[in-house]
Scaffold this active site. Structure first.
Site, PDB file in Angstrom:
ATOM      1  N   ASN A 192      -4.993  -5.789 -50.165  1.00 40.49           N
ATOM      2  CA  ASN A 192      -4.619  -5.014 -51.050  1.00 40.49           C
ATOM      3  C   ASN A 192      -4.204  -6.850 -51.919  1.00 40.49           C
ATOM      4  O   ASN A 192      -4.606  -7.318 -52.864  1.00 40.49           O
ATOM      5  CB  ASN A 192      -3.379  -3.446 -51.686  1.00 40.49           C
ATOM      6  CG  ASN A 192      -3.124  -3.626 -53.029  1.00 40.49           C
ATOM      7  OD1 ASN A 192      -3.705  -3.891 -53.485  1.00 40.49           O
ATOM      8  ND2 ASN A 192      -2.993  -2.080 -52.883  1.00 40.49           N
ATOM      9  N   ASP A 193      -2.691  -6.422 -51.796  1.00 41.25           N
ATOM     10  CA  ASP A 193      -1.540  -7.885 -52.277  1.00 41.25           C
ATOM     11  C   ASP A 193      -2.672  -8.542 -52.152  1.00 41.25           C
ATOM     12  O   ASP A 193      -2.711 -10.296 -52.724  1.00 41.25           O
ATOM     13  CB  ASP A 193      -0.264  -7.751 -51.772  1.00 41.25           C
ATOM     14  CG  ASP A 193       0.932  -6.348 -52.607  1.00 41.25           C
ATOM     15  OD1 ASP A 193       0.094  -6.055 -53.534  1.00 41.25           O
ATOM     16  OD2 ASP A 193       1.244  -6.675 -51.987  1.00 41.25           O
ATOM     17  N   VAL A 194      -2.936  -8.879 -50.550  1.00 38.90           N
ATOM     18  CA  VAL A 194      -3.755 -10.582 -50.260  1.00 38.90           C
ATOM     19  C   VAL A 194      -4.796 -10.604 -51.180  1.00 38.90           C
ATOM     20  O   VAL A 194      -5.280 -12.001 -50.850  1.00 38.90           O
ATOM     21  CB  VAL A 194      -3.934 -10.530 -48.753  1.00 38.90           C
ATOM     22  CG1 VAL A 194      -2.294 -10.589 -48.252  1.00 38.90           C
ATOM     23  CG2 VAL A 194      -4.998  -9.102 -48.490  1.00 38.90           C
TER      24      VAL A 194
ATOM     25  N   ALA B 210       3.595  -4.703 -52.002  1.00 42.39           N
ATOM     26  CA  ALA B 210       4.479  -4.649 -53.727  1.00 42.39           C
ATOM     27  C   ALA B 210       4.691  -4.737 -55.126  1.00 42.39           C
ATOM     28  O   ALA B 210       5.430  -4.794 -55.363  1.00 42.39           O
ATOM     29  CB  ALA B 210       3.658  -6.726 -53.938  1.00 42.39           C
TER      30      ALA B 210
END
Length: 280
Positions: free
Chosen positions: A208-210, A249
């Site tokens: 997701n965030d990466v 996040a």
């Protein structure tokens, strides 16, 4: 008896300090903290070696301590943060919704696995991007099976590994090694990013965030400046997720709403299994 009391109090004090040292640290930072604690264990072993005058313990402890610090530094660079920031600041969780700054509702395209087969069969290169979702679904063996089937159809398959993907250092590497994925097919962020522009399909499994493009341009984002995998530059991006829920996040992932992104909802292991069945 007095010595035993001192030792008992030291143990209790250490447990309390250790607990309050680790508890405030969030999920996405845990790989960094685990590497740091591993380094501390090496330092402790070295100190013990000096006390009991054991050269083997001193040397092995020093190696563990040094390698742990090096790994911690590598992972901090992968998040574009310092170790002090990880330990004492953390990521500020946002409560953003699925709307843009102008309040325009954003929509994401969703396919069933069976609808994606033609795209996979016509691809020349596929890059698989594993994340924590793959670990939860235990889909690593299915990924290897998909890799073999695609290669039988003359498709080049590679794996893009982000330094902080998963919940521990080398989490994705360990899982893929368990599934007998060749180490030569695993590429780190710097190696694989230039290849996304020439890639037909990027298959994001639970990451997701990466892979959130906001890290490159949105200065108000809590992940701004964090190096990411440039999956959005691929011709087609398939994202396997259970839902549209944000990552650690707490922010929406811009990637999900891109024109070249297609969401495939459901358990990753089941989804890849269905894709494999149709490809066969």
């Amino acid at each position: 008896d007095q010595l035993f009391d001192y030792i008992l109090w030291i143990i209790i004090f250490s447990l309390v300090v250790g607990y309050y040292f680790v508890v405030p640290i969030g999920g996405a930072d845990m790989p960094v903290v685990i590497a740091l604690l591993n380094s501390f264990s090496g330092v402790a072993a070295t100190a013990t070696g000096f006390i009991i005058q054991n050269d083997a313990l001193i040397i092995s402890g020093a190696l563990v301590g040094a390698s742990g610090i090096i790994l911690t530094n590598i992972m901090c660079k992968g998040m574009n943060r310092t170790i002090w920031n990880v330990l004492f600041v953390g990521i500020k969780v946002s409560t953003s919704s699925a709307t843009s700054g102008e309040g325009v509702q954003k929509t994401a395209k969703s396919y069933e696995p069976e609808d994606t087969v033609v795209i996979f069969e016509n691809a020349k290169q596929v890059i698989i991007v594993p994340g924590y979702g793959m670990a939860v679904a235990q889909a690593q063996h299915m990924c290897h099976e998909l890799e073999k089937i695609l290669e039988e159809k003359s498709v080049t398959v590679k794996y893009a590994i982000h330094p902080v993907a998963g919940r521990m250092p080398g989490h994705m590497n360990v899982l893929l090694a368990e599934a007998n994925v060749s180490y030569d097919k695993l590429y780190d962020l710097d190696q694989i990013n230039p290849e996304f522009e020439q890639t037909d399909v990027a298959l994001v499994i639970g990451a997701n965030d990466v892979v959130n493009p906001a890290a490159r341009h949105d200065k108000s984002s809590p992940i701004y400046g964090m190096p990411i995998l440039d999956v959005d530059k691929s011709q087609t991006v398939f994202v396997l997720k259970r839902s549209m829920n944000p990552g650690y996040a707490g922010i929406d992932n811009e990637l999900f709403y891109n024109d070249n992104t297609i969401m495939i909802f459901g358990d990753a292991k089941d989804t890849v299994s269905r894709l494999i069945a149709v490809l066969k």
